[in-house]
Design a protein around this motif. Structure first.
Motif, short mmCIF file in Angstrom:
data_model
loop_
_atom_site.label_atom_id
_atom_site.label_comp_id
_atom_site.label_asym_id
_atom_site.label_seq_id
_atom_site.Cartn_x
_atom_site.Cartn_y
_atom_site.Cartn_z
N ALA A 123 0.83 -1.21 0.00
CA ALA A 123 0.00 0.00 0.00
C ALA A 123 0.86 1.26 0.00
O ALA A 123 0.54 2.24 -0.68
N CYS A 124 1.96 1.22 0.75
CA CYS A 124 2.85 2.38 0.79
C CYS A 124 3.60 2.58 -0.53
O CYS A 124 4.06 3.70 -0.82
N MET A 125 3.73 1.53 -1.32
CA MET A 125 4.40 1.64 -2.61
C MET A 125 3.53 2.34 -3.65
O MET A 125 4.07 3.02 -4.54
N VAL A 126 2.23 2.17 -3.57
CA VAL A 126 1.33 2.63 -4.63
C VAL A 126 1.52 4.10 -4.98
O VAL A 126 1.60 4.45 -6.18
N PRO A 127 1.62 5.02 -4.03
CA PRO A 127 1.82 6.43 -4.41
C PRO A 127 3.13 6.68 -5.16
O PRO A 127 3.27 7.71 -5.82
N PHE A 128 4.07 5.73 -5.07
CA PHE A 128 5.37 5.89 -5.72
C PHE A 128 5.45 5.13 -7.05
O PHE A 128 6.48 5.16 -7.71
N PHE A 129 4.39 4.42 -7.43
CA PHE A 129 4.39 3.64 -8.67
C PHE A 129 4.65 4.56 -9.87
O PHE A 129 4.08 5.66 -9.98
N PHE A 130 5.49 4.07 -10.78
CA PHE A 130 5.68 4.75 -12.06
C PHE A 130 5.72 3.68 -13.14
O PHE A 130 6.72 2.98 -13.31
N ILE A 131 4.63 3.52 -13.85
CA ILE A 131 4.52 2.52 -14.91
C ILE A 131 4.38 3.24 -16.23
O ILE A 131 3.43 4.01 -16.44
N PHE A 132 5.35 3.01 -17.13
CA PHE A 132 5.44 3.75 -18.38
C PHE A 132 5.52 2.79 -19.55
O PHE A 132 6.28 1.82 -19.52
N ASP A 133 4.73 3.03 -20.58
CA ASP A 133 4.75 2.23 -21.80
C ASP A 133 5.76 2.85 -22.76
O ASP A 133 5.47 3.87 -23.40
N ALA A 134 6.96 2.26 -22.83
CA ALA A 134 8.03 2.84 -23.63
C ALA A 134 7.69 2.85 -25.12
O ALA A 134 8.05 3.77 -25.85
N ALA A 135 6.99 1.81 -25.58
CA ALA A 135 6.68 1.72 -27.01
C ALA A 135 5.68 2.80 -27.43
O ALA A 135 5.83 3.44 -28.46
N ALA A 136 4.66 2.99 -26.60
CA ALA A 136 3.63 3.99 -26.93
C ALA A 136 4.04 5.39 -26.50
O ALA A 136 3.42 6.38 -26.92
N GLY A 137 5.08 5.46 -25.63
CA GLY A 137 5.51 6.76 -25.15
C GLY A 137 4.50 7.44 -24.25
O GLY A 137 4.38 8.67 -24.26
N GLU A 138 3.77 6.65 -23.47
CA GLU A 138 2.74 7.23 -22.61
C GLU A 138 2.75 6.57 -21.24
O GLU A 138 3.20 5.44 -21.07
N GLU A 139 2.22 7.29 -20.27
CA GLU A 139 2.16 6.78 -18.91
C GLU A 139 1.00 5.81 -18.76
O GLU A 139 -0.08 6.04 -19.29
N VAL A 140 1.25 4.71 -18.02
CA VAL A 140 0.18 3.76 -17.70
C VAL A 140 -0.41 4.11 -16.34
O VAL A 140 -1.63 4.21 -16.19
N PHE A 141 0.45 4.30 -15.36
CA PHE A 141 0.01 4.75 -14.03
C PHE A 141 1.17 5.46 -13.35
O PHE A 141 2.28 4.93 -13.30
N VAL A 142 0.91 6.65 -12.84
CA VAL A 142 1.92 7.41 -12.11
C VAL A 142 1.30 7.88 -10.80
O VAL A 142 0.32 8.63 -10.81
N GLY A 143 1.87 7.41 -9.68
CA GLY A 143 1.37 7.82 -8.38
C GLY A 143 1.74 9.26 -8.07
O GLY A 143 2.67 9.82 -8.67
N PRO A 144 1.06 9.87 -7.12
CA PRO A 144 1.32 11.28 -6.81
C PRO A 144 2.75 11.55 -6.34
O PRO A 144 3.33 12.58 -6.68
N MET A 145 3.33 10.64 -5.56
CA MET A 145 4.70 10.84 -5.09
C MET A 145 5.69 10.68 -6.24
O MET A 145 6.71 11.39 -6.31
N ALA A 146 5.41 9.74 -7.15
CA ALA A 146 6.28 9.57 -8.32
C ALA A 146 6.25 10.82 -9.19
O ALA A 146 7.27 11.22 -9.77
N ARG A 147 5.09 11.47 -9.28
CA ARG A 147 4.99 12.69 -10.08
C ARG A 147 5.80 13.82 -9.43
O ARG A 147 6.44 14.61 -10.13
#
Length: 499
Positions: free
Chosen positions: A419-443
């Motif tokens: 649960a504490c990891m979720v705000p730090f998640f940064f999931i990026f689709d390199a092929a499409a060049g777009e974000e899949v999910f970015v948590g508030p702390m990762a931003r």
């Protein structure tokens, strides 16, 4: 599952190949026939293939130069291998698969939570593995994907059915085949093989986001081996040197991992490669006509034992999960049926999930890291700092033992860490060049992914604090009274009567 009165570990050899008789049961000291010297080469090959080369493509796809990608990849691989190597020391000391031992932290039934995460890793790895193979062979030879997928998965299943000894032999032969060829490719690339004058050099540099992403993906790659290692070290003698085993696993896995990621990074920068098998074909063909095709075929053949490795550990995980709900006798029949089920699921996933291989690889490795980090933190803290390697092995095989059906300490630590990891998640689709999910702390951190570090610290500390209430002295008194005959009577039904 069997009405036989023979020990479940007895496999009929007939003088030839034999199906491994053990699965989720205990390996007695009299059957610990493996050698410490096999661990380094085994885990060297575990990373010595085109899948790891593909990880080196991630950095350049995010704008990172080959030099920075190589550094980030090497550091990440070494960091992840530390966890992998320390898990490996548990195998000879307990003679059990990794996920059976996790019942001490999560409980006889509660371990299903960790099993779901690891099963996702084992099956997911093979989905990506087979996708990379069928895409590469289609581009190089024009071979249709379905027959290739069926053949590759079938060979992996067959090797995993025969099990530990045959797989170690397969890894040995695969290493002998691939080592000289990958060395040749590395040297050839350094002298410009495969590069064309018409190709424009990639405009790559440095960014913290790309560096951190490459580091996290490389780290997750070897952290992902944490649930595997004891499965392949549990046949070592009980008193195998812990330090030597950790060193062997660390050196084997980190050296090959760093080499292959670096090779991938330079293939991506110098050749603008996005497919490892295609890149190998190009470099080989530049050296000698037809050599590229040989490189591709040998690479695929050398990779088949890795498919088996994932299938084998998935089988152990699935049987552990079933056993955690309803006690089973782990016969060879149960082994074959579980591998068949895993194979069918794997084939269905491969045929239904198609897309850019590097994009799938990137996303999968990040997700895998998120699921595994809380588990590895809980397991290692318990093993090295709480119980310090002392466990009542017969109690792993009953929900009424000292570890109970549910261990809330481990479950809470895992969930809190995740649960504490979720705000730090940064999931990026390199092929499409777009974000899949970015948590508030990762931003706030401009996309630098430190979720794995948060998970390690929070889950590990939470478990350590909650474990202060354990009555370890009472556990030790129980452990001191246990003999190997006691272990065999519970962990391998029928063995004590037959001995």
């Amino acid at each position: 599952m069997s009405g036989s009165t023979q020990p479940v570990h007895a496999a009929e050899t007939g003088g030839g190949l034999a199906i491994e008789g053990h699965s989720i049961d205990y390996i007695p000291e009299s059957e610990r026939h493996a050698r410490l010297g096999s661990q380094g080469p085994f885990w060297f090959l575990g990373n010595f293939h085109f899948f790891t080369i593909s990880i080196g493509f991630v950095g350049p796809a995010l704008g990172l130069s080959a030099l920075w990608t190589t550094l980030a990849g090497a550091l990440g691989i070494m960091f992840g291998t530390l966890f992998m190597a320390f898990h490996g020391s548990q195998g000879p000391e307990m003679g059990l698969p990794q996920m059976i031992q996790s019942r001490a932290q999560f409980g006889y039934r509660g371990v299903v939570l960790a099993l779901l995460a690891t099963l996702f890793v084992f099956v997911g790895f093979n989905v990506v593995n087979v996708t990379l193979i069928i895409d590469g062979l289609n581009k190089v030879f024009g071979i249709e994907p379905i027959p290739v997928a069926c053949g590759v998965i079938a060979v992996g299943a067959l090797l995993s059915i025969y099990g530990h000894d045959l797989m170690h032999k397969a890894f040995k032969w695969a290493l002998m085949l691939t080592l000289p060829l990958y060395a040749l490719v590395t040297i050839a690339l350094a002298f410009g093989a495969g590069q064309t004058e018409a190709a424009e050099p990639a405009s790559l540099g440095f960014s913290w986001v790309a560096f951190a992403t490459q580091f996290a993906i490389a780290a997750s790659y070897n952290i992902s081996y944490a649930p595997y290692v004891s499965d392949y070290s549990r046949y070592l003698p009980k008193h195998t040197s812990r330090a030597k085993l950790i060193a062997a696993v660390f050196l084997g896995a980190s050296l090959s991992g760093g080499w292959m990621i670096g090779l991938g990074a330079w293939l991506a920068q110098l050749l603008q490669a996005s497919d490892a098998l295609v890149a190998l074909d190009r470099v080989g063909s530049a050296l000698l006509p037809g050599l590229g095709n040989v490189l591709v075929l040998v690479s695929v053949l050398g990779f088949l034992p890795v498919i088996a490795l994932n299938t084998y550990s998935a089988m152990l995980t699935l049987l552990t999960g079933i056993d955690s709900v309803r006690r089973i006798n782990p016969t060879p029949r149960a082994r074959v049926l579980s591998i068949l089920a895993i194979t069918l699921v794997l084939l269905a996933c491969v045929l239904s999930i198609r897309g850019n291989g590097i994009s799938i690889l990137n996303t999968f490795l990040v997700l895998m890291l998120y699921f595994l980090v809380p588990w590895t933190a809980v397991n290692l803290v318990d093993y090295f700092f709480v119980r310090k390697g002392r466990y009542a092995i017969p109690h792993f095989f009953t929900p009424k033992g000292i570890y109970g059906a549910w261990q809330l300490r481990g479950i809470v630590a895992y969930l809190v860490g995740f649960a504490c990891m979720v705000p730090f998640f940064f999931i990026f689709d390199a092929a499409a060049g777009e974000e899949v999910f970015v948590g508030p702390m990762a931003r706030l951190l401009d996309g630098v992914d430190i979720a794995w570090l948060v998970g390690l610290v929070v889950s590990g500390l939470t478990y350590f604090i909650l474990s202060r209430s354990l009555d370890l002295e009472a556990e030790r008194r129980i452990i001191d009274a246990i003999s190997e005959r006691d272990i065999l009577a519970v962990a391998r039904p029928g063995a004590s009567q037959a001995s």
